[in-house]
Design a protein around this motif. Structure first.
Motif, short mmCIF file in Angstrom:
data_model
loop_
_atom_site.label_atom_id
_atom_site.label_comp_id
_atom_site.label_asym_id
_atom_site.label_seq_id
_atom_site.Cartn_x
_atom_site.Cartn_y
_atom_site.Cartn_z
N ASP A 330 0.70 -1.18 -0.07
CA ASP A 330 0.17 -0.03 -0.16
C ASP A 330 0.96 1.35 -0.09
OD1 ASP A 330 1.01 0.27 2.63
OD2 ASP A 330 -0.86 -0.80 3.35
N ILE A 331 0.20 2.44 0.00
CA ILE A 331 0.91 3.50 -0.11
C ILE A 331 1.79 3.83 1.36
CG2 ILE A 331 0.87 6.28 -0.14
CD1 ILE A 331 0.35 4.63 -2.96
N ALA A 332 1.41 3.36 2.38
CA ALA A 332 2.31 3.62 3.69
C ALA A 332 3.35 2.82 3.66
CB ALA A 332 1.36 2.99 4.72
N ALA A 333 3.39 1.46 2.89
CA ALA A 333 4.47 0.70 2.54
C ALA A 333 5.52 1.27 1.55
CB ALA A 333 4.16 -0.73 2.26
N LEU A 334 5.07 1.92 0.51
CA LEU A 334 5.89 2.75 -0.52
C LEU A 334 6.63 3.77 0.19
CD1 LEU A 334 6.47 2.86 -3.30
CD2 LEU A 334 4.69 4.43 -3.67
N ARG A 335 6.29 4.34 1.21
CA ARG A 335 6.89 5.40 1.79
C ARG A 335 8.43 5.07 2.42
NH1 ARG A 335 3.05 9.39 1.68
NH2 ARG A 335 0.87 8.71 2.03
N HIS A 336 8.26 3.54 2.63
CA HIS A 336 9.54 3.10 3.24
C HIS A 336 10.34 2.57 2.20
CE1 HIS A 336 8.20 4.27 7.26
NE2 HIS A 336 7.08 3.74 7.13
N ALA A 337 9.87 2.43 1.04
CA ALA A 337 10.76 1.62 -0.16
C ALA A 337 11.90 2.53 -0.24
CB ALA A 337 9.99 1.66 -1.25
N THR A 338 13.08 1.63 -0.41
CA THR A 338 14.47 2.10 -0.38
C THR A 338 14.59 2.83 -1.97
OG1 THR A 338 15.18 0.73 1.19
CG2 THR A 338 16.84 1.64 -0.32
N LEU A 339 15.06 4.15 -1.70
CA LEU A 339 15.70 4.81 -2.97
C LEU A 339 17.10 5.02 -2.87
CD1 LEU A 339 12.95 7.75 -3.30
CD2 LEU A 339 13.27 5.89 -5.10
N THR A 340 17.85 4.67 -3.98
CA THR A 340 19.46 5.05 -4.08
C THR A 340 19.70 6.10 -5.28
OG1 THR A 340 19.59 3.16 -5.61
CG2 THR A 340 19.58 2.56 -3.29
N PRO A 341 20.95 6.62 -5.24
CA PRO A 341 21.48 7.44 -6.30
C PRO A 341 21.28 6.68 -7.58
CG PRO A 341 22.63 7.71 -4.41
CD PRO A 341 21.60 6.68 -4.01
N ALA A 342 20.68 7.16 -8.51
CA ALA A 342 20.46 6.67 -9.88
C ALA A 342 22.13 5.79 -10.54
CB ALA A 342 19.81 7.19 -10.86
N SER A 343 22.89 6.87 -10.25
CA SER A 343 24.33 6.43 -10.90
C SER A 343 25.35 5.64 -10.04
CB SER A 343 24.88 8.11 -10.80
OG SER A 343 25.19 8.33 -9.70
N THR A 344 24.49 5.15 -8.89
CA THR A 344 25.40 4.27 -7.88
C THR A 344 24.82 3.00 -7.92
OG1 THR A 344 26.05 6.29 -6.73
CG2 THR A 344 26.47 4.05 -5.62
N PRO A 345 25.64 1.99 -7.91
CA PRO A 345 24.86 0.66 -7.79
C PRO A 345 24.23 0.22 -6.58
CG PRO A 345 27.45 0.48 -8.67
CD PRO A 345 27.27 1.82 -8.07
N ALA A 346 22.96 -0.18 -6.61
CA ALA A 346 22.14 -0.24 -5.52
C ALA A 346 22.65 -0.90 -4.32
CB ALA A 346 20.88 -0.89 -5.88
N SER A 347 23.53 -2.01 -4.62
CA SER A 347 24.21 -3.01 -3.66
C SER A 347 25.13 -2.32 -2.87
CB SER A 347 24.73 -4.16 -4.47
OG SER A 347 26.02 -3.69 -5.48
N THR A 348 25.73 -1.28 -3.27
CA THR A 348 26.60 -0.55 -2.62
C THR A 348 26.14 0.87 -1.52
OG1 THR A 348 27.40 1.10 -4.21
CG2 THR A 348 28.44 -0.93 -4.28
N VAL A 349 24.97 0.89 -1.92
CA VAL A 349 24.40 2.17 -1.11
C VAL A 349 23.06 1.87 -0.50
CG1 VAL A 349 25.70 3.86 -2.19
CG2 VAL A 349 23.56 3.04 -3.26
N ALA A 350 22.61 0.49 -0.09
CA ALA A 350 21.45 0.12 0.58
C ALA A 350 20.95 1.03 1.59
CB ALA A 350 21.38 -1.41 0.82
N GLY A 351 19.71 1.47 1.31
CA GLY A 351 19.14 2.19 2.63
C GLY A 351 19.45 3.76 2.42
N ALA A 352 20.25 4.22 1.31
CA ALA A 352 20.45 5.52 1.17
C ALA A 352 19.28 6.38 0.72
CB ALA A 352 21.66 6.00 0.15
#
Length: 355
Positions: A330-352
């Motif tokens: 739901d929308i409440a859960a989406l608010r806690h979805a992890t966003l990472t900088p697009a230029s950086t591999p997600a695996s190296t910046v989890a939770g950023a």
């Protein structure tokens, strides 16, 4: 009613409808972020709940059909199509500036008919901050709300546009005081929005302290009203001044993140350069409660309510898939979805990169 004002509104509409004109030189900032993909969502896509509420009314999705403008005849058609689409889809709707309707006998489609068309969704009235100045400001605000039986009043801030506009409102002294007085006088909440240059954290704090019930950052990345006024310029001098500001403003994603950090509990709308449902999802994850689109729906609004509905059905389905692929039920859960900088591999910046 000044023919100049009516012509200005028609000029604005013509320019915004032309995709080759008046686009901001700034990107909205959402392209700088990427969701971490969830390959095992353990969800039923069709059961994902996008619903929310606004001013006590239910919404099927956290979307606002943002304020638009237009001349008398065109505004009537546009507003009817938008209201019909809002009611069919269960979305909120903000009308364009009601200045012409308040200053003339022509309601330009802004009357109780809109509430008849859209009885179950939030309708937001709209006035420019300049119209709140002086002894008649509170009366104008009340009339704007009563005119369409609105659930709230949007007060739009457009100092850059007014500074560049031929005959624009150049004296903004006392604006915050006028907004504060309207907030205290109206029986409905006041929403304050920019019109494409963004709200800074400092201005947002001032508005929150004035009692404003909701903020719309309306950042840079979509229509540039500086460029719109440059297109309307009556001289080479005026055009040169205006076009220098075509890329002025705070990108929408940056404005959302900074205002949310400064004001964790103030209801927040993200608008300005929202391209699709993925941008909607990113805005919500960065801290917005509601997301608005205006120019992207305008061409459809001049045609039919079906065209507006078709546009938002795509956006809603994109948002649903974004929820699914981030493991958000739901929308409440989406608010806690992890966003990472697009230029950086997600695996190296989890939770950023959230809030």
């Amino acid at each position: 009613m000044s023919g100049d004002l009516l012509q200005r509104k028609n000029d604005h509409l013509d320019i915004v409808l032309d995709a080759t004109r008046a686009t901001s030189g700034v990107q909205s900032g959402f392209e700088r972020f990427r969701f971490v993909h969830c390959a095992l969502p353990e969800l039923d896509l069709d059961a994902i709940d996008l619903s929310t509420t606004l001013f006590g009314r239910p919404l099927a999705a956290p979307l606002l059909i943002s304020s638009m403008t237009g001349g008398a005849e065109r505004a009537l058609t546009i507003n009817r199509h938008l209201a019909e689409a809002a009611q069919r889809l269960g979305l909120a709707m903000g009308v364009g500036s009601q200045r012409i309707a308040l200053e003339s006998d022509d309601r330009v489609g802004l009357d109780r008919t809109l509430r008849d068309i859209a009885p179950n969704v939030p309708l937001l009235a709209n006035l420019g901050a300049a119209q709140l100045q002086g002894a008649s400001g509170i009366d104008a605000a009340r009339r704007a709300v009563e005119m369409i039986d609105a659930d709230a009043l949007i007060v739009h801030l457009n100092p850059l546009q007014e500074a560049l506009q031929h005959g624009g409102d150049r004296d903004w002294r006392g604006t915050l005081e006028a907004i504060t007085a309207v907030v205290a006088a109206l029986p409905v909440p006041v929403v304050v929005k920019e019109v494409g240059a963004g709200l800074s954290a400092e201005v947002a704090r001032q508005l929150a302290e004035a009692g404003v019930g909701m903020l719309d950052v309306a950042g840079a990345g979509g229509t540039s009203w500086a460029a719109v006024e440059g297109e309307r310029a009556v001289s080479a001098h005026q055009r040169a001044v205006a076009m220098a500001f075509a890329d002025w403003g705070i990108p929408t994603a940056e404005a959302v993140r900074e205002v949310r950090r400064a004001l964790p509990s103030v209801p927040l709308i993200a608008s300005g350069g929202i391209r699709d449902g993925i941008d909607v999802a990113k805005a919500l994850a960065l801290g917005a409660d509601l997301v608005g689109q205006a120019a992207a729906t305008l061409a459809g609004a001049t045609t039919s309510s079906d065209a507006v509905v078709a546009h938002f059905q795509v956006v809603i389905e994109q948002l649903r898939v974004a929820c699914f692929c981030t493991g958000s039920a739901d929308i409440a859960a989406l608010r806690h979805a992890t966003l990472t900088p697009a230029s950086t591999p997600a695996s190296t910046v989890a939770g950023a990169a959230r809030r």
